[in-house]
Design an enzyme around this catalytic site. Sequence first.
Site, PDB file in Angstrom:
ATOM      1  CD  GLU A 216      -5.066  14.467 -16.656  1.00 44.45           C
ATOM      2  OE1 GLU A 216      -4.601  13.433 -16.201  1.00 44.45           O
ATOM      3  OE2 GLU A 216      -4.997  14.775 -17.843  1.00 44.45           O
TER       4      GLU A 216
ATOM      5  CG  HIS B 133      -2.788   8.243 -25.864  1.00 41.41           C
ATOM      6  ND1 HIS B 133      -3.381   8.817 -24.763  1.00 41.41           N
ATOM      7  CD2 HIS B 133      -1.457   8.224 -25.609  1.00 41.41           C
ATOM      8  CE1 HIS B 133      -2.442   9.153 -23.878  1.00 41.41           C
ATOM      9  NE2 HIS B 133      -1.272   8.807 -24.369  1.00 41.41           N
TER      10      HIS B 133
ATOM     11  NE  ARG C 247      -0.802  15.833 -14.198  1.00 42.95           N
ATOM     12  CZ  ARG C 247      -0.082  15.201 -13.301  1.00 42.95           C
ATOM     13  NH1 ARG C 247      -0.338  15.380 -12.024  1.00 42.95           N
ATOM     14  NH2 ARG C 247       0.878  14.392 -13.645  1.00 42.95           N
TER      15      ARG C 247
ATOM     16  CD  GLU D   1       5.627  13.920 -24.177  1.00 49.74           C
ATOM     17  OE1 GLU D   1       4.831  14.855 -23.952  1.00 49.74           O
ATOM     18  OE2 GLU D   1       5.251  12.735 -24.322  1.00 49.74           O
TER      19      GLU D   1
ATOM     20  CG  ASN E 211      -3.378  14.700 -21.438  1.00 50.69           C
ATOM     21  OD1 ASN E 211      -2.391  14.002 -21.230  1.00 50.69           O
ATOM     22  ND2 ASN E 211      -4.365  14.817 -20.562  1.00 50.69           N
TER      23      ASN E 211
ATOM     24  CG  HIS F 224       4.435   8.518 -25.557  1.00 47.67           C
ATOM     25  ND1 HIS F 224       3.062   8.402 -25.487  1.00 47.67           N
ATOM     26  CD2 HIS F 224       4.760   9.647 -24.874  1.00 47.67           C
ATOM     27  CE1 HIS F 224       2.581   9.422 -24.786  1.00 47.67           C
ATOM     28  NE2 HIS F 224       3.587  10.197 -24.394  1.00 47.67           N
TER      29      HIS F 224
ATOM     30  CE  LYS G 123      -1.756  12.352 -15.674  1.00 44.44           C
ATOM     31  NZ  LYS G 123      -2.243  12.437 -17.070  1.00 44.44           N
TER      32      LYS G 123
ATOM     33  CG  HIS H 284      -0.349  13.136 -24.954  1.00 46.15           C
ATOM     34  ND1 HIS H 284       0.404  14.242 -25.286  1.00 46.15           N
ATOM     35  CD2 HIS H 284       0.492  12.307 -24.272  1.00 46.15           C
ATOM     36  CE1 HIS H 284       1.633  14.100 -24.812  1.00 46.15           C
ATOM     37  NE2 HIS H 284       1.719  12.934 -24.200  1.00 46.15           N
TER      38      HIS H 284
ATOM     39  NE  ARG I 115      -4.036  -2.066   2.111  1.00 45.88           N
ATOM     40  CZ  ARG I 115      -3.917  -3.022   3.027  1.00 45.88           C
ATOM     41  NH1 ARG I 115      -3.000  -2.929   3.970  1.00 45.88           N
ATOM     42  NH2 ARG I 115      -4.719  -4.064   2.997  1.00 45.88           N
TER      43      ARG I 115
ATOM     44  CE  LYS J 253       4.218  16.043 -16.101  1.00 44.57           C
ATOM     45  NZ  LYS J 253       4.361  14.754 -16.750  1.00 44.57           N
TER      46      LYS J 253
HETATM   47  N1  LIG Z   1       4.076   9.289 -16.157  1.00 49.41           N
HETATM   48  C1  LIG Z   1       3.942  10.244 -17.047  1.00 49.41           C
HETATM   49  O1  LIG Z   1       3.534  11.340 -16.733  1.00 49.41           O
HETATM   50  C2  LIG Z   1       4.349   9.968 -18.458  1.00 49.41           C
HETATM   51  C3  LIG Z   1       4.489  11.019 -19.353  1.00 49.41           C
HETATM   52  C4  LIG Z   1       4.928  10.713 -20.642  1.00 49.41           C
HETATM   53  C5  LIG Z   1       5.178   9.409 -21.001  1.00 49.41           C
HETATM   54  N2  LIG Z   1       5.023   8.426 -20.097  1.00 49.41           N
HETATM   55  C6  LIG Z   1       5.337   7.043 -20.439  1.00 49.41           C
HETATM   56  O2  LIG Z   1       6.721   6.944 -20.656  1.00 49.41           O
HETATM   57  C7  LIG Z   1       6.972   5.871 -21.558  1.00 49.41           C
HETATM   58  C8  LIG Z   1       7.938   6.300 -22.591  1.00 49.41           C
HETATM   59  O3  LIG Z   1       9.134   6.672 -21.950  1.00 49.41           O
HETATM   60  P1  LIG Z   1      10.507   6.652 -22.755  1.00 49.41           P
HETATM   61  O4  LIG Z   1      10.323   7.404 -23.985  1.00 49.41           O
HETATM   62  O5  LIG Z   1      11.552   7.077 -21.776  1.00 49.41           O
HETATM   63  O6  LIG Z   1      10.664   5.118 -23.175  1.00 49.41           O
HETATM   64  P2  LIG Z   1      11.517   3.895 -22.576  1.00 49.41           P
HETATM   65  O7  LIG Z   1      11.488   3.896 -21.107  1.00 49.41           O
HETATM   66  O8  LIG Z   1      11.020   2.693 -23.263  1.00 49.41           O
HETATM   67  O9  LIG Z   1      13.004   4.231 -23.048  1.00 49.41           O
HETATM   68  C9  LIG Z   1      13.281   4.247 -24.432  1.00 49.41           C
HETATM   69  C10 LIG Z   1      14.441   3.302 -24.786  1.00 49.41           C
HETATM   70  O10 LIG Z   1      15.674   3.895 -24.382  1.00 49.41           O
HETATM   71  C11 LIG Z   1      16.405   2.994 -23.557  1.00 49.41           C
HETATM   72  N3  LIG Z   1      17.191   3.815 -22.662  1.00 49.41           N
HETATM   73  C12 LIG Z   1      16.756   4.460 -21.557  1.00 49.41           C
HETATM   74  N4  LIG Z   1      17.733   5.213 -21.066  1.00 49.41           N
HETATM   75  C13 LIG Z   1      18.808   5.045 -21.856  1.00 49.41           C
HETATM   76  C14 LIG Z   1      20.114   5.586 -21.855  1.00 49.41           C
HETATM   77  N5  LIG Z   1      20.483   6.505 -20.953  1.00 49.41           N
HETATM   78  N6  LIG Z   1      20.973   5.167 -22.805  1.00 49.41           N
HETATM   79  C15 LIG Z   1      20.583   4.275 -23.746  1.00 49.41           C
HETATM   80  N7  LIG Z   1      19.359   3.763 -23.808  1.00 49.41           N
HETATM   81  C16 LIG Z   1      18.474   4.153 -22.872  1.00 49.41           C
HETATM   82  C17 LIG Z   1      15.360   2.151 -22.938  1.00 49.41           C
HETATM   83  O11 LIG Z   1      15.889   0.938 -22.465  1.00 49.41           O
HETATM   84  C18 LIG Z   1      14.394   1.964 -24.082  1.00 49.41           C
HETATM   85  O12 LIG Z   1      14.853   0.980 -24.952  1.00 49.41           O
HETATM   86  C19 LIG Z   1       5.628   5.445 -22.106  1.00 49.41           C
HETATM   87  O13 LIG Z   1       5.256   4.229 -21.504  1.00 49.41           O
HETATM   88  C20 LIG Z   1       4.691   6.563 -21.684  1.00 49.41           C
HETATM   89  O14 LIG Z   1       3.377   6.113 -21.437  1.00 49.41           O
HETATM   90  C21 LIG Z   1       4.612   8.677 -18.849  1.00 49.41           C
HETATM   91 ZN   LIG Z   2       3.503  12.089 -23.525  1.00 50.75          ZN
END
Ligand SMILES: NC(=O)c1ccc[n+]([C@@H]2O[C@H](COP(=O)([O-])OP(=O)(O)OC[C@H]3O[C@@H](n4cnc5c(N)ncnc54)[C@H](O)[C@@H]3O)[C@@H](O)[C@H]2O)c1
Ligand SMILES: [Zn+2]
Lengths: 360, 360
Positions: free
Chosen positions: A236, A251, A240, A184, A244, A264, A142, A247, A120, A226
């Site tokens: 949100e 999506h 907030r 972003e 999006n 993404h 998030k 998005h 929890r 942000k």
């Molecule tokens: N929580 C939120 O507010 C929020 C906002 C935007 C996106 N997201 C989420 O984030 C995700 C996308 O994140 P992302 O773009 O970081 O993708 P990811 O975490 O898949 O990373 C992208 C790729 O880069 C690699 N990688 C990471 N760091 C590295 C480094 N320093 N050197 C070499 N390779 C590296 C990873 O292993 C992966 O293969 C999605 O699931 C999306 O839904 C969440």
């Molecule tokens: Zn995003």
Amino acid sequence: MRNVRVELDHAPYDIRIGRALLDNVAAIVEQLPQQRVAIVSNETVAPLYLQPLQVLFEAAGVQVHTIVLPDGERFKTWETLNLIFDGLLSARCERKTTLIALGGGVIGDMTGFAAAVYQRGVPFIQIPTTLLAQVDSSVGGKTAINHPLGKNMIGAFYQPRLVLADLATLDTLPAREFSAGMAEVIKYGLIDDLAFFEWLEAHIDAVMSRDVDALGYVVERCCQNKARIVAADERENGQRALLNLGHTFGHAIEAGLGYGAWLHGEAVAAGMVLAALASRELGQINDAELARIKALIAKAGLPVESPALGAERYLDLMAQDKKVDAGRIKFILLEKLGQSYIGELQTETIRAALKAGCAA
Amino acid sequence: MRNVRVELDHAPYDIRIGRALLDNVAAIVEQLPQQRVAIVSNETVAPLYLQPLQVLFEAAGVQVHTIVLPDGERFKTWETLNLIFDGLLSARCERKTTLIALGGGVIGDMTGFAAAVYQRGVPFIQIPTTLLAQVDSSVGGKTAINHPLGKNMIGAFYQPRLVLADLATLDTLPAREFSAGMAEVIKYGLIDDLAFFEWLEAHIDAVMSRDVDALGYVVERCCQNKARIVAADERENGQRALLNLGHTFGHAIEAGLGYGAWLHGEAVAAGMVLAALASRELGQINDAELARIKALIAKAGLPVESPALGAERYLDLMAQDKKVDAGRIKFILLEKLGQSYIGELQTETIRAALKAGCAA
Ligand SMILES: NC(=O)c1ccc[n+]([C@@H]2O[C@H](COP(=O)([O-])OP(=O)(O)OC[C@H]3O[C@@H](n4cnc5c(N)ncnc54)[C@H](O)[C@@H]3O)[C@@H](O)[C@H]2O)c1
Ligand SMILES: [Zn+2]
Ligand SMILES: NC(=O)c1ccc[n+]([C@@H]2O[C@H](COP(=O)([O-])OP(=O)(O)OC[C@H]3O[C@@H](n4cnc5c(N)ncnc54)[C@H](O)[C@@H]3O)[C@@H](O)[C@H]2O)c1
Ligand SMILES: [Zn+2]
């Protein structure tokens, strides 16, 4: 070192931005309620950054458990999340053991959700290693996993105690991933920061060549934006949702092509162009402004054209999105260049935007 | 109708207690942010109470989705939880759709957790239909599912907007389940309500025959006690742990026998006797008081003797319990009859209690 404070009522916290922060674990250690952490990473990031971090923690007297997950958005599932729980329970991690996410947004979202629900709720720290994670996903609390019927459908609002954005980790980030993060970054300019949009137009080459000063400024400015938006609306309920921008369309692109086909950020980039096209349909931006948006997105190495899924499929996919209230889809639209708002669109406007923005 | 107000900082809510509350859905309807609910129940409870409730909602203009799960603690898992998400997503339920739990503690805990994490949180209402759920699990906001390596290991603190305890639903509750609920009832007397413990000693026959006035008083008094304790410590940082009287031993019994062999309340009953035995070892209650505790538990149709798992197995199982901090197990012990405290036990005291309290 740059510092951005996220001012949340119950749990304010700092985002530290700089190079080689990982060489100094003291900032993390002073946040730990117990000298015990579980670091969650993936098979790509762990070989690069996990071992040195572990050595530093152990030298500081902190017991370290490591959990290395498979890499990829397609593993952002309950099954993978369960690997975190298996690891925590096998190691008998307790309520005061801190979970640390070391990786991109996928690792951050999953580890944050695990921290929110393991026993929890346990303490949580983010070490984002992608540009996207540093400017977006690690800020704001998030967390989520995907469900076969929808992305990020299961999750929680859960704040970290600290975010450490080490710009040095971006050195190893593949170009395509760097570009995805830029979607972003550009988004913040379009939401309500015209000055930043114009700064980006002027400095896009330095940013894309990962000039360290330019990068530090980009990450700081995005986190400030942000943090301000999130602090005003943690759950949100209102403004907030501006985050999006791009998005709802994005999506639909991700889901329509199958998660993983487009990154993404790539989907968000094309989605922002669709939002801009819809805004132009409404007469709120002109052709020249639309062209500037598309040019900046293209220079960031991102798609400006959306895939040809067909309008019906787009409409159907968007109706399933989370940002739906009483059957009405909310869109983030541009009131003018550098200022967005939450609105609705007539189906015919959506169709017109899709017609102009999708590949033939 | 009786009413107990749970005074939580951010989300105060009411527990309504009476007969045939389900005949009056108005109290629920006025809490709905959207005229749409998803009722989660199970294969035992649904045939008894779901259809009439659905008809009443629909007559009040509320759209109803129903999700009927298999019955049993062994289904309190991620897989079953996923059936709730499948149902919600297939029906395209949105962020304002209210989730209603109609059933015992298993349905309440799972539905509450689903409400906490579906789209990062949707409104939630409890209609507890077991004695245990009416006096305990529906009050206080703890939600969870089990993990193969531990019970209730994955969950959230998530408060309902309303709890409707309809005493009429207890008419169909099997005797063994009714007794299990009595373990938690007796627990409140032992925690810090000696007057209630003595009231129970005097009225145990009326309660066990489910006399409606006696039952209404029992549910109200227990909810008042739990609401007071929870309001003082929502996140279980301190005194809320008193509610775990009998539970550290009890969870070891449940896990040691395999979940489902003994009911939760049965394990808690035997666990309370072990806690009382340990307290007697420490000289804090005397033989006569121990005998009174055992007599009341026995009259409620509950076990006073724990299964012979062996002391080592008990110690090992308890070390895995959530109520562990830096490797030290916390126990709730009796300072005197009707007053408990959070303490620790020497291993030899635990062994002595187990020796006196376990079947040969
Ligand atoms: N929580 C939120 O507010 C929020 C906002 C935007 C996106 N997201 C989420 O984030 C995700 C996308 O994140 P992302 O773009 O970081 O993708 P990811 O975490 O898949 O990373 C992208 C790729 O880069 C690699 N990688 C990471 N760091 C590295 C480094 N320093 N050197 C070499 N390779 C590296 C990873 O292993 C992966 O293969 C999605 O699931 C999306 O839904 C969440
Ligand atoms: Zn995003
Ligand atoms: N969240 C909390 O704070 C909290 C506190 C205590 C217990 N719990 C949890 O509650 C669960 C135990 O709850 P429970 O004892 O209600 O078990 P339960 O939900 O399994 O219900 C017991 C049995 O009675 C049946 N039943 C329910 N209502 C009935 C009715 N009106 N008529 C006939 N049959 C009926 C159920 O289908 C089930 O077979 C455990 O999982 C435990 O971990 C949670
Ligand atoms: Zn209990």
